[in-house]
Design an enzyme around this catalytic site. Sequence first.
Site, PDB file in Angstrom:
ATOM      1  N   ALA A   1       0.859  -1.191   0.000  1.00  0.00           N
ATOM      2  CA  ALA A   1       0.000   0.000   0.000  1.00  0.00           C
ATOM      3  C   ALA A   1       0.887   1.230   0.000  1.00  0.00           C
ATOM      4  CB  ALA A   1      -0.921   0.001   1.223  1.00  0.00           C
TER       5      ALA A   1
ATOM      6  N   ALA B   1       0.103   5.253   0.476  1.00  0.00           N
ATOM      7  CA  ALA B   1      -0.866   6.323   0.715  1.00  0.00           C
ATOM      8  C   ALA B   1      -0.161   7.666   0.708  1.00  0.00           C
ATOM      9  CB  ALA B   1      -1.589   6.089   2.036  1.00  0.00           C
TER      10      ALA B   1
ATOM     11  N   ALA C   1       2.418   7.620   4.035  1.00  0.00           N
ATOM     12  CA  ALA C   1       3.371   6.526   4.231  1.00  0.00           C
ATOM     13  C   ALA C   1       3.083   5.395   3.263  1.00  0.00           C
ATOM     14  CB  ALA C   1       3.285   6.029   5.681  1.00  0.00           C
ATOM     15  N   GLN C   2       3.985   4.420   3.240  1.00  0.00           N
ATOM     16  CA  GLN C   2       3.722   3.199   2.497  1.00  0.00           C
ATOM     17  C   GLN C   2       4.054   2.003   3.370  1.00  0.00           C
ATOM     18  OE1 GLN C   2       6.132   4.001  -0.974  1.00  0.00           O
ATOM     19  NE2 GLN C   2       7.690   2.496  -0.377  1.00  0.00           N
ATOM     20  N   VAL C   3       3.474   0.852   3.018  1.00  0.00           N
ATOM     21  CA  VAL C   3       3.562  -0.345   3.863  1.00  0.00           C
ATOM     22  C   VAL C   3       4.194  -1.484   3.075  1.00  0.00           C
ATOM     23  CG1 VAL C   3       2.268  -2.018   5.222  1.00  0.00           C
ATOM     24  CG2 VAL C   3       1.523   0.378   5.158  1.00  0.00           C
TER      25      VAL C   3
ATOM     26  N   LYS D   1       5.486  -0.035   8.202  1.00  0.00           N
ATOM     27  CA  LYS D   1       4.993   1.236   7.663  1.00  0.00           C
ATOM     28  C   LYS D   1       6.105   2.276   7.767  1.00  0.00           C
ATOM     29  CE  LYS D   1       1.041   4.397   8.244  1.00  0.00           C
ATOM     30  NZ  LYS D   1      -0.229   4.598   8.998  1.00  0.00           N
TER      31      LYS D   1
ATOM     32  N   ASP E   1     -10.834   6.551  11.479  1.00  0.00           N
ATOM     33  CA  ASP E   1     -10.596   6.420  10.036  1.00  0.00           C
ATOM     34  C   ASP E   1     -11.017   5.026   9.571  1.00  0.00           C
ATOM     35  OD1 ASP E   1      -9.819   7.399   7.579  1.00  0.00           O
ATOM     36  OD2 ASP E   1      -7.697   6.939   7.844  1.00  0.00           O
TER      37      ASP E   1
END
Length: 493
Positions: free
Chosen positions: A104, A106, A109-111, A125, A261
Site C-alpha cells: 500500500a 498512501a 506513508a507506504q507499507v 509502515k 478512520d
Amino acid sequence: MLNAVRNLRRLFVIATVLAIPNRRLRKGQRFALAFERLGPTFIKFGQALSTRSDLIGDEMADDLGGLRDSLPPFPTSVARAIIAEQLGAPIDSLFSTFDDVPVAAASIAQVHHAVTKDGKTVAVKILRPGIEKAFERDLGLFEWIAEIIDQHVSRLRRLKPVEVVETFRESVFFELDLRFEAAAATELADNISAQNLGLKIPAVFWNLTSRRVLTTEWVEGIKIQDVAAIKAQGFDPDAILSKLARSLFYQVFHDGFFHADLHPGNLFVDRNGDIAAVDFGIMGRLDLKSRIYMAEILRGFLTEDYAHVAQIHFTAGYVPAGKSLPMFTQACMAVAKPIIGKPLNEISVANLLGQMFKIAGEFEMETQPQLLLLQKTMVVTEGVGRMLNPNVNMWELAQPLIEEWANDQFGIAAKMKSTAQGGIGFAKHLPMMMEQAQQTLQNLGDKDGIKIHPDSIAVLTRSRQKHLNRRLFLLWTALVIATIFVVSISVRQ
C-alpha cells in the site's frame, strides 16, 4: 511577504484547476482534482472537508469524499535506508525477508510485507521522505486562509475556522510520528481486550518501531467491502455489521477513544469472522460530558423525542441560550421527520447529522471541533455498513447499547452510585476531620489572646464526638440502604 506570495501561488493553482472548462466535472469534482494535484496535505484536508456539508453542501461533500488517499510509492531503496537509519541497524539484521514492492502507498506513508528474524509475519509502515516539511508548508496556507475568514467574514466566524484548522494540525501531528500510532493501537487494544466485540487490533512490535517506522502484526483477511468473498467463507454479513456497530459504539461511548478512520481500506474480516482494523494514525477522543450529550441526542432522534434533542443542544451549549427552545425543537422535527418517518433500514444517521448542520447557521450554533472526527467516523462507518447490507441500519443495532449506556449515566442507579461514592469519601475523611477539630480547639487554647480552660476543651470535644458519631451512624445506614437499592436495580436490569 514571501509566505504570502507562496500562498497566493498555491491558491492560483487551485483556481486554475477549478476554471477548467469541463461540463462533465462538477465544482466539487474539480476541487477534488485540484487537491490531488497539490499533494498529500490537500488530499487529507479535502477528506476532512468532505465531512462538513454545513460548509460546502451535500453534493460537494460527496465529491470530496471520493478523494483517493494514494500516491505512487517512493523507491524501496529509500524505504530501506529510512528503516536502517531509524532502527540503528542494517535491514537484513532486522528482518529475514523484506518485500521490495509495497502492499500500500498512501499520501503519508507506504507499507511493506516482511518477516522478522524470529519468524513473525509483520507489516512495516514507513513515512514518506520530506512529508513533514510538505505538511508544515501547506498548513501555513490553511491557517492563513482561516485567519482571513475569522477576521473579515463575520457570518462564518461561528464555524471557528481557526480552531478547525488547529484540530486538523493536531491530527496530522500525530500521524507524522508513528510512535503515536503505535501507542494508539496499544491503548485501543487494551481498552477492548476484555470485551467480546469481534474487533481485533494487530500487536505492535515496539523494538522495530520509531518515529518514522512502525512494525505491527500482519493482518490477513478479506476486505470488508467484498461481500461475495465474505459469504463464500461462510460468514454472515449481518453478523459482521453487528460487530462493526457494537465495536464503534463501545469505543466512542464507553472509552471516549475511537478509531476515526474506519474506511473500507482499513477493515478486514479474518479467518474467525472477526473484524481486523489497521491504520491508527487518526484517533478521536471525547470527554464524558460530550459522550453523554451525543448519546442523548442520538437516542432522542431515534425515538422521535425532538424536545429532548433540542433541550440537550441548549444544555450542552451548542445553541446559544438566547435562542428560542420551542423554535429549535420545531427545526429539529422539520429536519428529522422526513428521515425518521422512513423504515428503519432507510434511516441515515449520517444524513441526519448533515441536515442538522444546515439549520446551524439560523440558530448561530458554533462548531464543536471535538465532534468533527466523530461526525466523520459516523459518516464513513455507516457507508461501510451499507456495503455489507443496505437493508439493515447499523444504528438500529447499536440503539439498545446507546440507551443502556445513557441510562447508566443519567439513571437512578447512576445517581445512587454517585451518592454512595460521595458518602464513602466523606466517611473516609471523618477521622481526619475529628482529629483536625480537636487540634484546632487545642491550638485555640494555646494562642495568646484566646484562653480556653482545658475542661471546656474536653466538653467541646465530647460534644463534637457525639455529633460526629450520630452523623456517622446515619451515614452508614443510608449507605447500606443505597447499596441494597443499587444492587436490586442492577439485578433487575
